[in-house]
Design a protein around this motif. Structure first.
Motif, PDB file in Angstrom:
ATOM      1  N   LEU A  80      26.389 -27.962 -19.442  1.00  0.00           N
ATOM      2  CA  LEU A  80      27.407 -27.399 -18.557  1.00  0.00           C
ATOM      3  C   LEU A  80      28.724 -28.154 -18.724  1.00  0.00           C
ATOM      4  CD1 LEU A  80      25.314 -26.885 -15.315  1.00  0.00           C
ATOM      5  CD2 LEU A  80      26.515 -25.086 -16.548  1.00  0.00           C
ATOM      6  N   GLU A  81      29.770 -27.410 -19.035  1.00  0.00           N
ATOM      7  CA  GLU A  81      31.104 -28.009 -19.120  1.00  0.00           C
ATOM      8  C   GLU A  81      32.072 -27.128 -18.347  1.00  0.00           C
ATOM      9  OE1 GLU A  81      32.394 -29.993 -22.709  1.00  0.00           O
ATOM     10  OE2 GLU A  81      30.617 -29.235 -23.735  1.00  0.00           O
ATOM     11  N   ASP A  82      33.093 -27.742 -17.780  1.00  0.00           N
ATOM     12  CA  ASP A  82      34.081 -27.008 -16.977  1.00  0.00           C
ATOM     13  C   ASP A  82      35.139 -26.444 -17.923  1.00  0.00           C
ATOM     14  OD1 ASP A  82      35.383 -25.947 -14.846  1.00  0.00           O
ATOM     15  OD2 ASP A  82      36.305 -27.831 -14.197  1.00  0.00           O
TER      16      ASP A  82
ATOM     17  N   ILE B 278      16.258 -28.568 -31.267  1.00  0.00           N
ATOM     18  CA  ILE B 278      16.744 -29.770 -31.943  1.00  0.00           C
ATOM     19  C   ILE B 278      17.232 -30.761 -30.900  1.00  0.00           C
ATOM     20  CG2 ILE B 278      18.499 -30.680 -33.523  1.00  0.00           C
ATOM     21  CD1 ILE B 278      18.466 -27.965 -34.922  1.00  0.00           C
ATOM     22  N   VAL B 279      16.825 -32.023 -31.073  1.00  0.00           N
ATOM     23  CA  VAL B 279      17.225 -33.079 -30.143  1.00  0.00           C
ATOM     24  C   VAL B 279      18.011 -34.128 -30.902  1.00  0.00           C
ATOM     25  CG1 VAL B 279      16.403 -34.877 -28.592  1.00  0.00           C
ATOM     26  CG2 VAL B 279      15.203 -32.690 -28.698  1.00  0.00           C
ATOM     27  N   ASP B 280      19.163 -34.521 -30.360  1.00  0.00           N
ATOM     28  CA  ASP B 280      19.976 -35.540 -31.007  1.00  0.00           C
ATOM     29  C   ASP B 280      20.776 -36.258 -29.937  1.00  0.00           C
ATOM     30  OD1 ASP B 280      20.952 -36.137 -34.063  1.00  0.00           O
ATOM     31  OD2 ASP B 280      22.577 -36.504 -32.634  1.00  0.00           O
ATOM     32  N   ASP B 281      21.216 -37.471 -30.249  1.00  0.00           N
ATOM     33  CA  ASP B 281      22.024 -38.230 -29.298  1.00  0.00           C
ATOM     34  C   ASP B 281      23.420 -37.639 -29.127  1.00  0.00           C
ATOM     35  OD1 ASP B 281      20.011 -40.007 -28.785  1.00  0.00           O
ATOM     36  OD2 ASP B 281      20.640 -41.449 -30.306  1.00  0.00           O
ATOM     37  N   LEU B 282      23.871 -36.835 -30.102  1.00  0.00           N
ATOM     38  CA  LEU B 282      25.187 -36.228 -29.979  1.00  0.00           C
ATOM     39  C   LEU B 282      25.170 -35.141 -28.918  1.00  0.00           C
ATOM     40  CD1 LEU B 282      26.132 -35.801 -33.756  1.00  0.00           C
ATOM     41  CD2 LEU B 282      27.138 -37.421 -32.139  1.00  0.00           C
ATOM     42  N   PRO B 283      26.172 -35.108 -28.033  1.00  0.00           N
ATOM     43  CA  PRO B 283      26.219 -34.030 -27.039  1.00  0.00           C
ATOM     44  C   PRO B 283      26.590 -32.705 -27.687  1.00  0.00           C
ATOM     45  CG  PRO B 283      28.169 -35.399 -26.861  1.00  0.00           C
ATOM     46  CD  PRO B 283      27.278 -36.069 -27.864  1.00  0.00           C
ATOM     47  N   GLY B 284      26.152 -31.593 -27.066  1.00  0.00           N
ATOM     48  CA  GLY B 284      26.555 -30.275 -27.516  1.00  0.00           C
ATOM     49  C   GLY B 284      25.739 -29.712 -28.661  1.00  0.00           C
TER      50      GLY B 284
ATOM     51  N   ARG C  52      24.738 -31.216 -17.467  1.00  0.00           N
ATOM     52  CA  ARG C  52      25.848 -31.493 -18.381  1.00  0.00           C
ATOM     53  C   ARG C  52      25.289 -31.910 -19.745  1.00  0.00           C
ATOM     54  NH1 ARG C  52      26.451 -36.929 -18.815  1.00  0.00           N
ATOM     55  NH2 ARG C  52      25.469 -38.218 -17.206  1.00  0.00           N
ATOM     56  N   PRO C  53      26.123 -32.012 -20.781  1.00  0.00           N
ATOM     57  CA  PRO C  53      25.621 -32.355 -22.115  1.00  0.00           C
ATOM     58  C   PRO C  53      24.917 -33.713 -22.162  1.00  0.00           C
ATOM     59  CG  PRO C  53      27.855 -31.473 -22.250  1.00  0.00           C
ATOM     60  CD  PRO C  53      27.568 -31.687 -20.789  1.00  0.00           C
ATOM     61  N   ASN C  54      23.878 -33.751 -22.992  1.00  0.00           N
ATOM     62  CA  ASN C  54      23.211 -35.008 -23.360  1.00  0.00           C
ATOM     63  C   ASN C  54      22.470 -35.678 -22.215  1.00  0.00           C
ATOM     64  OD1 ASN C  54      22.684 -36.372 -25.770  1.00  0.00           O
ATOM     65  ND2 ASN C  54      24.021 -38.064 -25.219  1.00  0.00           N
ATOM     66  N   VAL C  55      21.911 -34.902 -21.286  1.00  0.00           N
ATOM     67  CA  VAL C  55      21.085 -35.493 -20.231  1.00  0.00           C
ATOM     68  C   VAL C  55      19.590 -35.359 -20.535  1.00  0.00           C
ATOM     69  CG1 VAL C  55      22.802 -35.202 -18.412  1.00  0.00           C
ATOM     70  CG2 VAL C  55      21.172 -33.354 -18.857  1.00  0.00           C
ATOM     71  N   GLY C  56      19.250 -34.684 -21.647  1.00  0.00           N
ATOM     72  CA  GLY C  56      17.841 -34.581 -22.039  1.00  0.00           C
ATOM     73  C   GLY C  56      17.218 -33.216 -21.807  1.00  0.00           C
ATOM     74  N   LYS C  57      18.042 -32.161 -21.739  1.00  0.00           N
ATOM     75  CA  LYS C  57      17.508 -30.828 -21.461  1.00  0.00           C
ATOM     76  C   LYS C  57      16.567 -30.350 -22.565  1.00  0.00           C
ATOM     77  CE  LYS C  57      21.594 -29.017 -21.111  1.00  0.00           C
ATOM     78  NZ  LYS C  57      22.332 -30.276 -21.357  1.00  0.00           N
ATOM     79  N   SER C  58      16.985 -30.503 -23.817  1.00  0.00           N
ATOM     80  CA  SER C  58      16.148 -30.029 -24.929  1.00  0.00           C
ATOM     81  C   SER C  58      14.885 -30.864 -25.078  1.00  0.00           C
ATOM     82  CB  SER C  58      16.957 -30.043 -26.235  1.00  0.00           C
ATOM     83  OG  SER C  58      18.003 -29.095 -26.183  1.00  0.00           O
ATOM     84  N   THR C  59      14.983 -32.147 -24.759  1.00  0.00           N
ATOM     85  CA  THR C  59      13.786 -32.992 -24.807  1.00  0.00           C
ATOM     86  C   THR C  59      12.758 -32.525 -23.787  1.00  0.00           C
ATOM     87  OG1 THR C  59      15.148 -34.879 -25.482  1.00  0.00           O
ATOM     88  CG2 THR C  59      12.948 -35.370 -24.656  1.00  0.00           C
ATOM     89  N   LEU C  60      13.224 -32.188 -22.584  1.00  0.00           N
ATOM     90  CA  LEU C  60      12.317 -31.668 -21.569  1.00  0.00           C
ATOM     91  C   LEU C  60      11.785 -30.289 -21.979  1.00  0.00           C
ATOM     92  CD1 LEU C  60      10.961 -31.913 -18.822  1.00  0.00           C
ATOM     93  CD2 LEU C  60      13.028 -30.966 -17.776  1.00  0.00           C
TER      94      LEU C  60
END
Length: 450
Positions: A60-62, A29-35, A10-18
């Protein structure tokens, strides 16, 4: 050949950081904002000696229809279809959310293998969420911190089985039925004799040695066989105090050494017998324990020690006081220069590796827990005795246990140390880190303790 890994969650769990961590550079780009991430992004990645393609995906969003969230999810679904394996990230600090459960159910129905990954596990705040992740039905979660680079060794172990044979020396078994090679990182301060030790073990002058400190820069993998057992020795650059490192090249060499330690299974810490377990040695040992690696001490240059009894007594005292988290660690005296003690060292390595992999049955653990709490009951909190209801081993490599209790936050650290020491003694787990976590029990009679 290579393989493809998709990072989902889901958004903002650290995918781009990993993604950036595995790619080795800041591509996403990594930021605290989701999406922030909308399109899927691919890049070559490395983890130890594994090479693969990594895909960063939108959160992932429903969502359905033509809204942007729906199109983002479609891109994520394509990434999943392209992948050989998916990393499903959750935020361990936030815990398992309804959205996590929704997408875990979706992933369980698919054909792509899924590795459950609990991100943001640095410190202790992520432990409850990591344990809750078992409820998602996706197997053992891999705890890590993408931001701080912690837990990459465990992630390596989880990904290795998906690599092509020539890329995956870490598979549990190769096709001819032999056990996988044991990866052994040889670490220590500069000029402790690491390269000389590796050369002596393999029986040839494979690595440059000399009296000058700092000859080794890159971490070098050296395969060899000891009594029929396949082994990969990793020679590393010497680790000095951080404040003494000023040159960029040395910083890179130190980074290589730390990576080698994280991806190893056994760490052989080479110490100078004439300066046994100085502060920097202890720092390295603590790092190995924190990373959950099996540890063996190689006390080198023993042949030039004047008083062996006195030196051994100093060593025992320092181990007892300074390294209680790996109580019982093997300390092998040797001389890399003349070859004395090499067989003893390898025997200790194999034993440490076996202990690191050990599992204890739940029935034995709970019999022990009952005896341990009767012998020394948990301290009372607000006039009521805490109840430790149930215990199980949730992982090995290193041995990791969970105890279910009525009030996990109220158990004193001193009692936790009592339990860890008891586990180590009762089940013969010397010299390896032991991870013990408490989890609130969901017993219907919990109200009796409130």
């Amino acid at each position: 050949m290579t393989f493809t890994v998709a990072i989902l969650g889901r958004p903002n769990v650290g995918k781009s950081t990993l993604f950036n961590r595995l790619a080795g550079k800041r591509l996403a780009i990594v930021d605290d904002l989701p999406g922030v991430t909308r399109d899927r992004r691919e890049a070559p990645a490395r983890l130890g000696d594994l090479s693969f393609t990594i895909i960063d995906t939108a959160g992932l969003e429903d969502a359905k229809g033509e809204v942007i969230e729906s199109r983002m999810r479609a891109q994520t679904e394509k990434a999943l279809a392209l992948a050989d394996v998916a990393l499903f990230l959750i935020d361990a600090r936030a815990g398992v959310t309804p959205l996590d459960r929704h997408f875990a159910q979706w992933l369980r129905k698919g054909k792509t293998p899924v590795i459950l990954t609990a991100n943001k596990c640095e410190g202790g705040a992520g432990q409850p969420g990591m344990l809750d992740a078992y409820s998602l039905g996706l197997g053992d979660p891999v705890p890590l911190s993408a931001e701080h680079g912690e837990g990459l060794g465990e992630l390596y172990d989880a990904l290795a089985p998906f690599a092509p044979d020539e890329e995956a020396p870490e598979k549990e078994w190769v096709e001819d039925g032999k056990e996988r090679p044991i990866r052994i990182a040889v670490v220590g301060r500069p000029n402790a004799g690491k390269s000389t030790l590796v050369n002596r073990l393999i029986g040839e002058e494979r690595l440059i040695t000399g009296p000058e400190a700092g000859l080794t820069r890159d971490a070098i993998d050296v395969p060899f066989t000891w009594k029929g057992r396949e082994v990969v020795l990793i020679d590393t650059a010497g680790l000095r105090k951080k404040s003494n490192i000023t040159l960029r090249l040395e910083r890179q060499a130190v980074g290589d050494t730390l990576d080698a330690l994280r991806f190893a299974q056994v760490v052989v810490l080479v110490v100078d017998a004439n300066a046994i377990l100085e502060r920097q040695d202890l720092t390295i040992a603590e790092l190995a324990a924190r990373e959950g690696r099996a540890l063996v001490l190689a006390v080198n240059k023993w042949d030039i020690v004047e008083n062996h009894d006195e030196a051994m007594e100093r060593l025992r005292e320092k181990l007892e006081v300074a390294l209680p988290q790996v109580k019982g660690v093997a300390a092998v005296t040797l001389s890399a220069l003349n070859g004395k003690g090499m067989d003893k060292l390898m025997q200790a390595v194999i034993k440490a590796y076996d202990v690191w992999n050990r599992r204890v049955s739940t029935s034995k653990l709970n019999r022990w827990l009952e005896e341990a709490t009767q012998r020394h009951p948990p301290p009372a909190v607000k006039g009521r005795r805490l109840r430790l209801r149930y215990m199980t081993q949730v992982n090995s490599r290193p041995p990791s246990f969970v105890i279910f209790t009525s009030k996990p936050d109220d158990l004193a650290d001193s009692y936790m140390r009592y339990l860890v020491n008891g586990i180590r003694d009762a089940f013969d787990l010397p010299g390896t880190p032991i991870r013990l976590a408490l989890r609130k029990s969901k017993n219907p009679y919990d109200d009796e303790d409130n």
